[in-house]
Design a protein around this motif. Structure first.
Motif, short mmCIF file in Angstrom:
data_model
loop_
_atom_site.label_atom_id
_atom_site.label_comp_id
_atom_site.label_asym_id
_atom_site.label_seq_id
_atom_site.Cartn_x
_atom_site.Cartn_y
_atom_site.Cartn_z
N GLY A 77 -11.81 -9.36 1.00
CA GLY A 77 -11.17 -8.06 0.89
C GLY A 77 -10.03 -8.12 -0.11
O GLY A 77 -9.21 -9.03 -0.06
N TYR A 79 -7.03 -5.69 -2.26
CA TYR A 79 -6.32 -4.42 -2.33
C TYR A 79 -6.11 -3.99 -3.77
O TYR A 79 -5.84 -4.82 -4.64
CB TYR A 79 -4.95 -4.53 -1.66
CG TYR A 79 -5.03 -4.78 -0.18
CD1 TYR A 79 -5.23 -3.73 0.71
CD2 TYR A 79 -4.91 -6.06 0.34
CE1 TYR A 79 -5.31 -3.95 2.08
CE2 TYR A 79 -4.98 -6.30 1.70
CZ TYR A 79 -5.18 -5.24 2.56
OH TYR A 79 -5.27 -5.47 3.90
N ARG A 81 -4.56 -0.24 -6.03
CA ARG A 81 -3.82 1.00 -5.83
C ARG A 81 -4.11 1.99 -6.96
O ARG A 81 -4.51 1.59 -8.05
CB ARG A 81 -2.33 0.73 -5.72
CG ARG A 81 -1.74 0.00 -6.89
CD ARG A 81 -0.26 -0.17 -6.81
NE ARG A 81 0.12 -1.15 -5.82
CZ ARG A 81 1.32 -1.66 -5.70
NH1 ARG A 81 2.29 -1.28 -6.49
NH2 ARG A 81 1.60 -2.55 -4.79
N ASN A 116 -7.30 2.66 2.14
CA ASN A 116 -6.71 1.84 3.20
C ASN A 116 -5.42 2.45 3.74
O ASN A 116 -5.17 2.45 4.93
CB ASN A 116 -6.44 0.43 2.67
CG ASN A 116 -6.03 -0.52 3.75
OD1 ASN A 116 -6.79 -0.74 4.68
ND2 ASN A 116 -4.83 -1.05 3.66
N ASP A 117 -4.59 3.01 2.82
CA ASP A 117 -3.30 3.55 3.24
C ASP A 117 -2.78 4.51 2.18
O ASP A 117 -3.08 4.37 1.00
CB ASP A 117 -2.30 2.39 3.43
CG ASP A 117 -1.14 2.76 4.33
OD1 ASP A 117 -1.06 3.92 4.78
OD2 ASP A 117 -0.30 1.87 4.59
N GLU A 124 -3.38 3.23 -1.49
CA GLU A 124 -3.89 1.87 -1.47
C GLU A 124 -5.37 1.88 -1.07
O GLU A 124 -5.72 2.50 -0.07
CB GLU A 124 -3.09 1.03 -0.48
CG GLU A 124 -3.51 -0.42 -0.43
CD GLU A 124 -2.66 -1.19 0.56
OE1 GLU A 124 -1.81 -1.96 0.12
OE2 GLU A 124 -2.88 -1.00 1.78
N TYR A 125 -6.20 1.21 -1.88
CA TYR A 125 -7.62 1.09 -1.61
C TYR A 125 -7.92 -0.35 -1.27
O TYR A 125 -7.22 -1.27 -1.69
CB TYR A 125 -8.44 1.50 -2.84
CG TYR A 125 -8.34 2.96 -3.18
CD1 TYR A 125 -9.34 3.83 -2.79
CD2 TYR A 125 -7.26 3.46 -3.89
CE1 TYR A 125 -9.26 5.19 -3.09
CE2 TYR A 125 -7.16 4.81 -4.19
CZ TYR A 125 -8.17 5.66 -3.78
OH TYR A 125 -8.08 6.99 -4.07
N LYS A 126 -8.98 -0.57 -0.52
CA LYS A 126 -9.41 -1.93 -0.22
C LYS A 126 -10.88 -2.07 -0.57
O LYS A 126 -11.69 -1.22 -0.20
CB LYS A 126 -9.19 -2.28 1.25
CG LYS A 126 -9.42 -3.75 1.54
CD LYS A 126 -8.82 -4.16 2.86
CE LYS A 126 -8.90 -5.68 3.00
NZ LYS A 126 -8.32 -6.12 4.26
N TYR A 128 -14.22 -4.52 -0.28
CA TYR A 128 -14.88 -5.66 0.38
C TYR A 128 -16.11 -5.99 -0.43
O TYR A 128 -16.90 -5.11 -0.76
CB TYR A 128 -15.30 -5.30 1.81
CG TYR A 128 -14.18 -5.38 2.80
CD1 TYR A 128 -13.68 -6.61 3.22
CD2 TYR A 128 -13.64 -4.23 3.34
CE1 TYR A 128 -12.66 -6.70 4.15
CE2 TYR A 128 -12.60 -4.29 4.27
CZ TYR A 128 -12.13 -5.53 4.67
OH TYR A 128 -11.11 -5.60 5.59
#
Length: 135
Positions: A77, A79, A81, A116-117, A124-126, A128
């Motif tokens: 994973g 992160y 942005r 993600n947030d 914020e993106y995550k 995988y």
């Protein structure tokens, strides 16, 4: 120093971890990278972001270590942005294409990107994705 030397002998003798292994070490923080050097007193890990981390061998025998080199595929994973004014659908599409364009990414159909947030100045993106830890 004596504790590190004894720990170094244990590490070198048992060979549970070895040069080139992809590991995650839960020390004062999590370190994820490839073992670059093992000496009698310390071990060097080269992290994914190319930082060199020198860990005393006493630390390595007293904290959890995950080894990934025996696995065929590992899920990671990461992160990223983006600005608030960016279209989330387009950001997810671009990030998915960027991740899947890397040669070491396997099973590209399993790559996922999601929000993600939402923070004060950016979203914020995550991502995988799966990769071969031995490549």
């Amino acid at each position: 120093i004596l504790g590190n030397i004894i720990a170094g002998i244990m590490i070198l003798y048992t060979k549970e971890i070895k040069l080139g292994d992809l590991v995650e070490v839960q020390a004062d923080q999590a370190y994820f990278g490839r073992i670059e050097e093992i000496t009698i007193r310390y071990t060097i890990i080269r992290t994914i972001d190319l930082r060199q981390v020198v860990l005393p061998n006493m630390t390595l025998i007293s904290v959890p270590i995950k080894t990934y080199s025996a696995e065929n595929v590992v899920k990671l994973g990461v992160y990223q942005r983006a600005d608030y004014d960016s279209d989330p659908t387009k950001v997810i599409e671009i990030m998915t294409e960027a991740v899947n364009s890397m040669d070491f990414v396997k099973n590209k159909e399993n790559t996922k990107v999601f929000v993600n947030d939402r923070l004060d100045s950016y979203v914020e993106y995550k991502s995988y994705f799966e990769f071969d830890p031995n490549s």
